[in-house]
Design a protein around this motif. Structure first.
Motif, PDB file in Angstrom:
ATOM      1  N   GLU A   1     -20.572  -7.739   8.164  1.00  0.00           N
ATOM      2  CA  GLU A   1     -21.506  -7.587   9.290  1.00  0.00           C
ATOM      3  C   GLU A   1     -21.043  -7.744  10.623  1.00  0.00           C
ATOM      4  O   GLU A   1     -21.102  -6.936  11.755  1.00  0.00           O
ATOM      5  CB  GLU A   1     -22.754  -8.472   9.081  1.00  0.00           C
TER       6      GLU A   1
ATOM      7  N   TRP B   1     -31.308 -18.462   7.310  1.00  0.00           N
ATOM      8  CA  TRP B   1     -30.687 -17.445   8.098  1.00  0.00           C
ATOM      9  C   TRP B   1     -29.717 -16.805   7.892  1.00  0.00           C
ATOM     10  O   TRP B   1     -28.608 -17.017   7.442  1.00  0.00           O
ATOM     11  CB  TRP B   1     -30.104 -18.521   9.525  1.00  0.00           C
ATOM     12  N   ARG B   2     -29.837 -15.310   7.908  1.00  0.00           N
ATOM     13  CA  ARG B   2     -28.808 -14.331   7.548  1.00  0.00           C
ATOM     14  C   ARG B   2     -28.681 -14.421   6.062  1.00  0.00           C
ATOM     15  O   ARG B   2     -27.072 -14.588   6.090  1.00  0.00           O
ATOM     16  CB  ARG B   2     -27.843 -14.240   8.822  1.00  0.00           C
ATOM     17  N   GLY B   3     -29.108 -14.845   5.064  1.00  0.00           N
ATOM     18  CA  GLY B   3     -28.918 -15.090   4.017  1.00  0.00           C
ATOM     19  C   GLY B   3     -28.179 -16.420   3.375  1.00  0.00           C
ATOM     20  O   GLY B   3     -27.954 -16.557   2.475  1.00  0.00           O
TER      21      GLY B   3
ATOM     22  N   HIS C   1     -23.762 -17.757  15.266  1.00  0.00           N
ATOM     23  CA  HIS C   1     -24.837 -17.717  14.998  1.00  0.00           C
ATOM     24  C   HIS C   1     -25.910 -18.364  15.527  1.00  0.00           C
ATOM     25  O   HIS C   1     -27.115 -17.941  15.845  1.00  0.00           O
ATOM     26  CB  HIS C   1     -24.591 -18.189  13.058  1.00  0.00           C
TER      27      HIS C   1
ATOM     28  N   GLU D   1     -20.555  -5.245  13.892  1.00  0.00           N
ATOM     29  CA  GLU D   1     -21.456  -5.691  15.084  1.00  0.00           C
ATOM     30  C   GLU D   1     -20.389  -5.637  16.053  1.00  0.00           C
ATOM     31  O   GLU D   1     -20.770  -5.299  17.251  1.00  0.00           O
ATOM     32  CB  GLU D   1     -22.010  -6.933  14.979  1.00  0.00           C
TER      33      GLU D   1
ATOM     34  N   ALA E   1     -23.606 -19.495   9.593  1.00  0.00           N
ATOM     35  CA  ALA E   1     -24.859 -19.334   9.217  1.00  0.00           C
ATOM     36  C   ALA E   1     -25.669 -20.257   8.560  1.00  0.00           C
ATOM     37  O   ALA E   1     -26.824 -20.513   9.015  1.00  0.00           O
ATOM     38  CB  ALA E   1     -24.948 -17.824   8.211  1.00  0.00           C
TER      39      ALA E   1
ATOM     40  N   ALA F   1     -29.337 -17.162  17.145  1.00  0.00           N
ATOM     41  CA  ALA F   1     -30.804 -17.451  16.663  1.00  0.00           C
ATOM     42  C   ALA F   1     -31.664 -17.890  18.102  1.00  0.00           C
ATOM     43  O   ALA F   1     -32.563 -18.376  17.826  1.00  0.00           O
ATOM     44  CB  ALA F   1     -30.616 -18.724  15.689  1.00  0.00           C
TER      45      ALA F   1
ATOM     46  N   LEU G   1     -20.972 -11.492   5.411  1.00  0.00           N
ATOM     47  CA  LEU G   1     -21.188 -11.517   6.647  1.00  0.00           C
ATOM     48  C   LEU G   1     -19.669 -11.153   7.743  1.00  0.00           C
ATOM     49  O   LEU G   1     -20.004 -10.663   8.747  1.00  0.00           O
ATOM     50  CB  LEU G   1     -21.508 -12.961   7.236  1.00  0.00           C
TER      51      LEU G   1
END
Length: 388
Positions: free
Chosen positions: A71, A364-366, A20, A75, A353, A24, A68
């Motif tokens: 996700e 960041w990302r929820g 993460h 990904e 995250a 970023a 996540l």
């Protein structure tokens, strides 16, 4: 200027923090004295659970992590993680236990968890023992292969510019204001850093001490049994309702509660035990015998199945059974990400995250730091600034 971040620990939590932070745009170095996923991560079952958590800070982090993990599977590819959204089934052996289990499920539902009461448990798991009065199905529970997941997250971090350094962090390097400027390894290497993430798992307490920010992270030994490969006879992650109580227990003695699940390779994993014995790695046949007996009571077909091995490791826990995630007020630049006990694999993406959000100073990302204040390390500090 790009923020330099050193992540101490290449287990699944450290790998998620690196992933993460690199995503970023930070300049990330992961340092570990051993191989990727070689510590506590390699001794886990791969649990991604909502079902075993009471409403509160840990469940909030688990819900974020569960999203996540979806996700990450999208990904990185589900096969690279052996991600299996198989769902969980928690069963009770008595009417009283079933009532307590369903009362918990009602509270979990109010906190956003999908929980479905089940009377006919054999419709979901035909090979369960007869006479089980009921249970609760948790369709969001899932599983990953822990070492594969850690390696996949770290490879993805490297693709975004992160580096891996083999070595043992010996001490922090600080500036005139007491803030972190880097770490020094036992071999004398200097790794510059604006921030250092303590994701050292069971050794998080020792690493925190070396960084000048000690936290009370203690080991709790656990055993897992592995059977010979079988046809797919166990469909979900199945465990007895007393597992939830054992997770939250502070008893120093041996506790065992049955958890049974199949793997993609056909083996069946049987856990779980918990005992506070320091870093004693001794094989205890009595624990193995007890776990096997509990599993056979839950799934009688296991009486005819061979066990091929048993492994053990240490779960890193904090005294209040919550992980410690966030910046340490005593040493600017130190951010903790440890103390997850047996839930580190499931909580890794949310932890990564959340650490990144703390480093960025924004969500960041929820992950919003303002929503997870119950995990901050200052809950362990006295007015004098020392760890309890």
């Amino acid at each position: 200027m790009t923020q330099k971040v050193v992540v101490v620990g290449a287990g699944v939590v450290g790998a998620a923090c690196a992933f993460h932070a690199a995503l970023a745009g930070m300049d990330v170095t992961v340092v570990d004295r051993g191989p990727v996923g070689g510590g506590t991560t390699s001794r886990g079952e791969g649990n991604v659970l909502l079902s075993d958590k009471q409403p509160g800070p840990e469940l909030d982090l688990a819900r974020l992590s569960r999203a996540l993990w979806d996700e990450a599977a999208g990904e990185l590819g589900p096969d690279t993680l052996e991600f299996e959204p198989k769902g969980g089934l928690v069963v009770a052996s008595t009417a009283e236990g079933l009532a307590a289990l369903r009362a918990l499920a009602v509270r979990q539902e109010a906190a956003g968890v999908r929980a479905e009461p089940v009377d006919r448990v054999h419709d979901l798991e035909p090979h369960l023992a007869p006479g089980i009065p009921g249970g609760v199905h948790y369709p969001q529970d899932a599983q990953v292969q822990p070492v594969l997941a850690a390696a996949a997250l770290l490879r993805a971090a490297v693709r975004h510019g992160a580096r891996f350094h083999t070595g043992e962090v010996a001490a922090a390097v600080t500036g005139e204001d007491g803030g972190i400027t880097g770490v020094r390894t036992a071999a004398g290497d200097l790794l510059p850093a604006d921030a250092v993430v303590n994701a050292a798992g069971t050794w998080g307490g020792e690493v925190g001490r070396r960084l000048g920010a000690p936290v009370e992270v203690l080991p709790r030994r656990g055993f897992v049994l592995v059977t010979e490969p079988l046809p797919p006879l166990v469909r979900h992650k199945v465990y007895s309702a007393d597992y939830v109580a054992n997770v939250a227990s502070s008893d120093a003695g041996l506790e065992t509660s049955c958890v049974v699940e199949g793997t993609r390779g056909g083996t069946v994993l049987i856990g779980a035990s918990r005992e506070r014995v320091g870093f004693d790695t001794t094989m205890n046949p009595a624990v193995v015998t007890r776990l096997a007996a509990q599993a056979c009571r839950l799934f009688p077909f296991l009486r005819e199945v061979h066990m091929i091995r048993a492994y053990r490791g240490f779960r890193p826990y904090c005294p209040d059974h919550l992980p410690v995630v966030g910046p340490d007020p005593r040493v600017p630049g130190v951010v903790h990400a440890c103390g997850h006990e047996g839930a580190g694999i499931g909580l890794a993406p949310g932890t990564g995250a959340l650490v990144t959000a703390h480093l960025l100073g924004r969500p960041w990302r929820g992950a919003d730091p303002a929503a997870h204040t119950g995990l901050l390390p200052d809950r362990f500090l006295t007015l004098g600034g020392a760890s309890r």
